[in-house]
Design a protein around this motif. Sequence first.
Motif, PDB file in Angstrom:
ATOM      1  N   MET B  97       0.723  -1.333  -0.188  1.00 22.79           N
ATOM      2  CA  MET B  97      -0.057   0.039   0.031  1.00 22.79           C
ATOM      3  C   MET B  97       0.865   1.255  -0.077  1.00 22.79           C
ATOM      4  SD  MET B  97      -2.973  -0.690  -0.352  1.00 22.79           S
ATOM      5  CE  MET B  97      -3.978   0.751   0.467  1.00 22.79           C
ATOM      6  N   ARG B 128      -2.606  -7.966  -3.601  1.00 26.13           N
ATOM      7  CA  ARG B 128      -3.578  -7.328  -2.944  1.00 26.13           C
ATOM      8  C   ARG B 128      -4.786  -8.228  -2.765  1.00 26.13           C
ATOM      9  NH1 ARG B 128      -2.467  -1.282  -4.710  1.00 26.13           N
ATOM     10  NH2 ARG B 128      -0.554  -0.840  -3.847  1.00 26.13           N
ATOM     11  N   PHE B 135      -8.865  -1.235   7.243  1.00 23.88           N
ATOM     12  CA  PHE B 135      -8.404   0.069   7.863  1.00 23.88           C
ATOM     13  C   PHE B 135      -8.900   0.354   8.992  1.00 23.88           C
ATOM     14  CE2 PHE B 135      -7.947  -0.508   3.163  1.00 23.88           C
ATOM     15  CZ  PHE B 135      -6.833  -0.021   3.008  1.00 23.88           C
ATOM     16  N   ASN B 139     -14.522   2.028   6.249  1.00 21.64           N
ATOM     17  CA  ASN B 139     -14.644   2.762   5.030  1.00 21.64           C
ATOM     18  C   ASN B 139     -15.476   2.208   4.003  1.00 21.64           C
ATOM     19  OD1 ASN B 139     -12.794   0.726   4.618  1.00 21.64           O
ATOM     20  ND2 ASN B 139     -11.065   2.109   3.843  1.00 21.64           N
ATOM     21  N   PHE B 141     -17.864   1.464   0.882  1.00 29.58           N
ATOM     22  CA  PHE B 141     -17.868   2.427  -0.152  1.00 29.58           C
ATOM     23  C   PHE B 141     -19.386   2.996  -0.188  1.00 29.58           C
ATOM     24  CE2 PHE B 141     -15.174  -0.994  -2.460  1.00 29.58           C
ATOM     25  CZ  PHE B 141     -14.247  -0.389  -2.310  1.00 29.58           C
ATOM     26  N   THR B 191     -23.233   2.544   4.153  1.00 32.00           N
ATOM     27  CA  THR B 191     -22.772   3.550   5.066  1.00 32.00           C
ATOM     28  C   THR B 191     -23.992   3.757   6.174  1.00 32.00           C
ATOM     29  OG1 THR B 191     -23.647   4.992   3.336  1.00 32.00           O
ATOM     30  CG2 THR B 191     -21.204   4.946   3.505  1.00 32.00           C
ATOM     31  N   ARG B 205     -16.020  -7.568   3.257  1.00 30.61           N
ATOM     32  CA  ARG B 205     -15.437  -7.518   1.857  1.00 30.61           C
ATOM     33  C   ARG B 205     -14.141  -7.709   1.578  1.00 30.61           C
ATOM     34  NH1 ARG B 205     -15.211  -0.932   1.286  1.00 30.61           N
ATOM     35  NH2 ARG B 205     -13.218  -1.225   2.677  1.00 30.61           N
TER      36      ARG B 205
ATOM     37  N   SER C 305      -9.849   7.452   2.431  1.00 29.47           N
ATOM     38  CA  SER C 305     -10.024   6.011   2.744  1.00 29.47           C
ATOM     39  C   SER C 305     -10.923   5.055   1.753  1.00 29.47           C
ATOM     40  CB  SER C 305     -10.768   6.194   4.041  1.00 29.47           C
ATOM     41  OG  SER C 305     -12.141   6.602   3.900  1.00 29.47           O
ATOM     42  N   ILE C 306     -11.667   5.632   1.033  1.00 30.02           N
ATOM     43  CA  ILE C 306     -12.393   4.861  -0.135  1.00 30.02           C
ATOM     44  C   ILE C 306     -11.368   4.821  -1.316  1.00 30.02           C
ATOM     45  CG2 ILE C 306     -14.044   5.247  -2.000  1.00 30.02           C
ATOM     46  CD1 ILE C 306     -15.519   5.347   0.598  1.00 30.02           C
ATOM     47  N   GLU C 308      -8.333   3.823  -0.650  1.00 26.74           N
ATOM     48  CA  GLU C 308      -7.494   2.946   0.058  1.00 26.74           C
ATOM     49  C   GLU C 308      -8.008   1.676   0.033  1.00 26.74           C
ATOM     50  OE1 GLU C 308      -6.453   4.413   3.930  1.00 26.74           O
ATOM     51  OE2 GLU C 308      -4.438   4.692   3.256  1.00 26.74           O
ATOM     52  N   ALA C 309      -9.669   1.638   0.329  1.00 29.41           N
ATOM     53  CA  ALA C 309     -10.384   0.684   0.341  1.00 29.41           C
ATOM     54  C   ALA C 309     -10.230  -0.515  -0.785  1.00 29.41           C
ATOM     55  CB  ALA C 309     -11.744   0.899   0.836  1.00 29.41           C
ATOM     56  N   ALA C 310     -10.688   0.496  -2.101  1.00 32.84           N
ATOM     57  CA  ALA C 310     -10.460  -0.228  -3.329  1.00 32.84           C
ATOM     58  C   ALA C 310      -9.324  -0.723  -3.869  1.00 32.84           C
ATOM     59  CB  ALA C 310     -11.081   1.002  -4.147  1.00 32.84           C
ATOM     60  N   MET C 311      -8.189  -0.032  -3.296  1.00 29.76           N
ATOM     61  CA  MET C 311      -6.793  -0.359  -3.627  1.00 29.76           C
ATOM     62  C   MET C 311      -6.510  -1.571  -2.781  1.00 29.76           C
ATOM     63  SD  MET C 311      -4.120   2.710  -4.653  1.00 29.76           S
ATOM     64  CE  MET C 311      -4.400   3.593  -3.110  1.00 29.76           C
ATOM     65  N   GLN C 319      -9.261   1.541 -12.022  1.00 34.14           N
ATOM     66  CA  GLN C 319     -10.590   1.227 -11.597  1.00 34.14           C
ATOM     67  C   GLN C 319     -10.939   1.970 -10.514  1.00 34.14           C
ATOM     68  OE1 GLN C 319      -9.068  -3.031 -11.153  1.00 34.14           O
ATOM     69  NE2 GLN C 319     -10.775  -3.715 -12.681  1.00 34.14           N
ATOM     70  N   VAL C 320      -9.862   2.289  -9.500  1.00 32.18           N
ATOM     71  CA  VAL C 320     -10.248   3.018  -8.388  1.00 32.18           C
ATOM     72  C   VAL C 320     -10.775   4.515  -8.859  1.00 32.18           C
ATOM     73  CG1 VAL C 320      -9.161   4.526  -6.660  1.00 32.18           C
ATOM     74  CG2 VAL C 320      -8.370   2.203  -6.798  1.00 32.18           C
ATOM     75  N   HIS C 323     -14.261   3.522 -10.649  1.00 35.86           N
ATOM     76  CA  HIS C 323     -15.451   3.095 -10.021  1.00 35.86           C
ATOM     77  C   HIS C 323     -15.824   4.024  -8.558  1.00 35.86           C
ATOM     78  CE1 HIS C 323     -14.290  -1.323 -11.150  1.00 35.86           C
ATOM     79  NE2 HIS C 323     -14.798  -0.613 -12.221  1.00 35.86           N
ATOM     80  N   HIS C 324     -14.953   4.775  -8.189  1.00 42.33           N
ATOM     81  CA  HIS C 324     -15.092   5.324  -7.035  1.00 42.33           C
ATOM     82  C   HIS C 324     -14.935   6.872  -6.963  1.00 42.33           C
ATOM     83  CE1 HIS C 324     -15.673   1.395  -5.086  1.00 42.33           C
ATOM     84  NE2 HIS C 324     -14.294   0.988  -5.810  1.00 42.33           N
ATOM     85  N   LEU C 328     -17.986   9.742  -6.932  1.00 48.30           N
ATOM     86  CA  LEU C 328     -18.334  10.454  -5.715  1.00 48.30           C
ATOM     87  C   LEU C 328     -17.876  11.767  -6.242  1.00 48.30           C
ATOM     88  CD1 LEU C 328     -16.512   8.116  -3.259  1.00 48.30           C
ATOM     89  CD2 LEU C 328     -19.286   8.474  -3.497  1.00 48.30           C
ATOM     90  N   ARG C 420     -23.572  12.474  -1.717  1.00 48.11           N
ATOM     91  CA  ARG C 420     -23.414  11.118  -0.964  1.00 48.11           C
ATOM     92  C   ARG C 420     -22.802  11.243   0.554  1.00 48.11           C
ATOM     93  NH1 ARG C 420     -24.272   5.953  -4.526  1.00 48.11           N
ATOM     94  NH2 ARG C 420     -23.241   6.567  -6.334  1.00 48.11           N
ATOM     95  N   ARG C 421     -23.267  10.855   1.316  1.00 50.65           N
ATOM     96  CA  ARG C 421     -22.721  11.037   2.780  1.00 50.65           C
ATOM     97  C   ARG C 421     -21.935   9.893   3.128  1.00 50.65           C
ATOM     98  NH1 ARG C 421     -24.196  15.390   3.594  1.00 50.65           N
ATOM     99  NH2 ARG C 421     -26.071  16.355   3.284  1.00 50.65           N
ATOM    100  N   TRP C 422     -20.794   9.743   3.719  1.00 53.16           N
ATOM    101  CA  TRP C 422     -19.927   8.629   3.967  1.00 53.16           C
ATOM    102  C   TRP C 422     -19.461   8.974   5.626  1.00 53.16           C
ATOM    103  CZ3 TRP C 422     -18.692  10.775  -0.806  1.00 53.16           C
ATOM    104  CH2 TRP C 422     -17.721  11.837  -0.687  1.00 53.16           C
TER     105      TRP C 422
END
Lengths: 237, 296, 422
Positions: B97, B128, B135, B139, B141, B191, B205, C305-306, C308-311, C319-320, C323-324, C328, C420-422
């Motif tokens: 990462m 990965r 994390f 988080n 999506f 969320t 996930r 964080s989004i 990072e999550a996808a990665m 794609q990150v 897709h994200h 957003l 969108r809320r996160w």
Amino acid sequence: MDRTYFGQHSSSQFNEALESIRNHLMEMGGLVEKQVVDALDALLRADSDLAEKVMQAEDKVDKLEIQIDEECARVLALRQPAASDLRLIIAVTKAVSDLERIGDESAKIAAMALQLSEEGESPRGYVEVRHIGNHVRNMLRDTLDAFARFDADKALDVAAEDNEVDLEYRSAMRSLVTFMMEDPRAISRVLNIIWSLRALERIGDHSRNIAEQVIFLVKGKDVRHISMDEMEEKVKG
Amino acid sequence: MDTAEKLDKNASGRNHAEEPLIDLEEQPMQETRYPEHTVGTPFVDAPKMRFRDVNVSYGDTQAIHNISLDIGKNEVISLIGPSGCGKSTFLRCLNRMNDTIDICRVSGELFLEDQDLYDSKMDVVELRARVGMVFQKPNPFPKSIYDNVAYGPRLHGLANKKFELDEIVETSLRKAGLWEEVKDRLHAPGTGLSGGQQQRLCIARTIAVSPEVVLMDEPCSALDPIATAKIEELIDELTESYTIAIVTHSMQQAARVSNRTAYFHLGRLIEVNDTETVFTKPEHELTEAYITGRFG
Amino acid sequence: MSKTTEKVRKTLARRYRAERRFKAFGIVSIVIGLSALLLLFGDIIGKGHSAFFEHYVELSITYDPETLEIEDANDPEQLRYGNFEGVVRAAIQERFPRVEERQDRRALNALLSTSAGYELRDRLEADPSLLGQKETLWLQLDDDADMFLKGSEKQRENARLSPQQREWVLDLEAAGETRSEFNRSLFTSGDSREPEQAGILGAILGSVFTMLVTLALSFPIGIAAAIYLEEFAPKNRFTDFIEVNINNLAAVPSIIFGLLGLAIFLSWFGMPRSVPLVGGIVLTLMTLPTVIISSRAAIKAVPPSIREAAMGLGASKMQVVLHHVLPLAMPGMLTGAIIGMAQALGETAPLLMIGMVAFIVELPTGPLSAATVLPVQIFLWAGSPEQSFVALTSAAIMVLLAFLIAMNTLAVVLRKRLERRW
């Protein structure tokens, strides 16, 4: 590892709590040591007043035991001690119950002293009592010393001394049993002495237990129920 | 400021002459030395991941010094240490990462079984998929619960048909202990869940792509104790199928969930031992000082 | 009471006074701003509202083949050259039979708009059987007569009508043979020299075509640039340089872009003048920095964080982003683009340079036909001498403002809806 401080915790309250537990343990140790000494004196000098005092001191020791246990429980609950702190708390809780038992044994000796002062002195056994008593007294003092100074070597010496006490106790028993067979009239009085010797031997065992806790506290190694050689190896190694 | 930092400052030569930075009376720890090698048992037989002499630096600052460590199969290893000790940095090397940070340089041997992580032949996407990550902050999506879990499998083409995907989603959510709570609202946004549920969703996930190793970077630091307890229980269950490396600030957590514990201090790996040993009888005094709370 | 409390109390009154003063300043500033806005709107609406209506007069028309010089109403050739004005003139003279002097007759004829003749032609074309028939119709008045009727007592005194004409108009009004109608031609026709026939449809269409070109170019280019700079570009001197220059570009006066368009697109590439395509390209150059900057801000606002999550799940960089990050960031990007469009919609200066200031009567049919845009139309009308154009100018401004407000509202609604809320 020498561990001569309670300080340096980020939390000063934690430091104070540990310091207070140690002080109370030392106070209790002092009381119990005096109990043992007084009980021996009472027995040897057939001093019934002193014997009464020893038995009364029991109350104070019991209170201290409860207080220290409460303090330890509080530290466990609030501070979640780890490593040396955790070992200290464990060692203290165990040492406290050993000390309390020593107090009980002293009270037993004092009771024997009372009985002897009523029934008349035993014809035999005082030499053994004095001898083993001195030994046990030293052991208790040394083990408390070792606890106060986190001295594993001294604790090891105490454990070694317990073996000697056991040997002496056995030989004293043999000679007293022989004596009782020779003179059955003195059995009840000699039995009092035997009970006292038995109590002294128990005190020695408890002292050894405390010494083992000191080794666990300092070295982090459990030395219970193993031979003297193995124990030595663990402590020195 | 702790002693080690002071020593560092002193060594760097600033304020050298005029200002003695170490007050001997106040700092009884001044004898502290880093061990030449990591003490304890950093190596295991047949490790899942193997690291030798790993160095990581950001620009001119070296964040990690010569770390050698094995992570055994199906074990939970926790990485503990004060803030800035490099544990998170190290964790992030394990699935690269850190690649996203331009100035980050990693050297040394890093192996996942017999594959070099930083070898040019190693595909980071594949890595990965094999080494997943959870994390600190939950988080999810901003998509539905279903899509959150299905994202990884879709990405890697793990399911060709709808029912296969449904199955993966369900098993992952079940493993994460979330299925019963969300099965009626799979298409509600992820969320909208509570913090603890979100984190379990993130774990679901992650395990949906069936990784071999799961890295967790302080997964409970944003959660309440009940949610934390659930995650910890989950970690315990996950060890059956996964190897887990977890960074945590809570020593109690490390003690509860891990088989082995590694203590990091200022970029060095000081001690690795069985968790029980570390928490009852740590070998190194720095570890002792940290876990008994003797650092400022 | 402790000493500290005493001290604190002493300062309290002062602090509260300062707070009230500060509040008052703020309120005053807002009042000034709001009143300026109200003044502007009041003035524009006051001047422009009358342009949405115009006056018609009722006349009895005879489709006399002789006057019209038309024998066959089905023949488009004849229809085109037919003398419809003659018929209109005959009709008004019939209404005022006592006017005989040639000069007076001309004055009388001038009361009617030239569009009246066209209206008759349209009717005849639609229904050829009307030839030779009689019909009562409402015909458009000339702008001067229209202004006179719309005006107050005081404005009537200043109207550009002779005393005779005033009499006739008043006579018609008194007889109930005039009426006010919604000004349809304002929204259905292009520019004209005659205010009563002038409309803004041509300008609106021109603006729409220009905006379409601008949107089609600036949105994809802007977003692509923003994504590259934000997600892919290495951080080095060169990208820093680009970043600084994009920010500088946003501050360049818009007329410079016009000059650029003139020099490059017209002179060099030889593109046609006055067309929405070139206008759109020039406005793209102008809005690009806005779109890029707002898109970058939107991308930056996507929580790391989004990513990072996808990665962490093994998504590639691409794609990150697809897709994200893009979904957003889309609301923010759209908002930025719409605000950029609104800016471009109100822009005049660069379009003047590329010739979109021409007088164009025909409605534009596509991005390649000559056109003008709303703000330029306003500029043109503001410079016209006829009194009626003052009202038309304000009316056009109102329409332009309505468009701008609609676009900004759309931006707000989109942001609210898509956020969108996160």
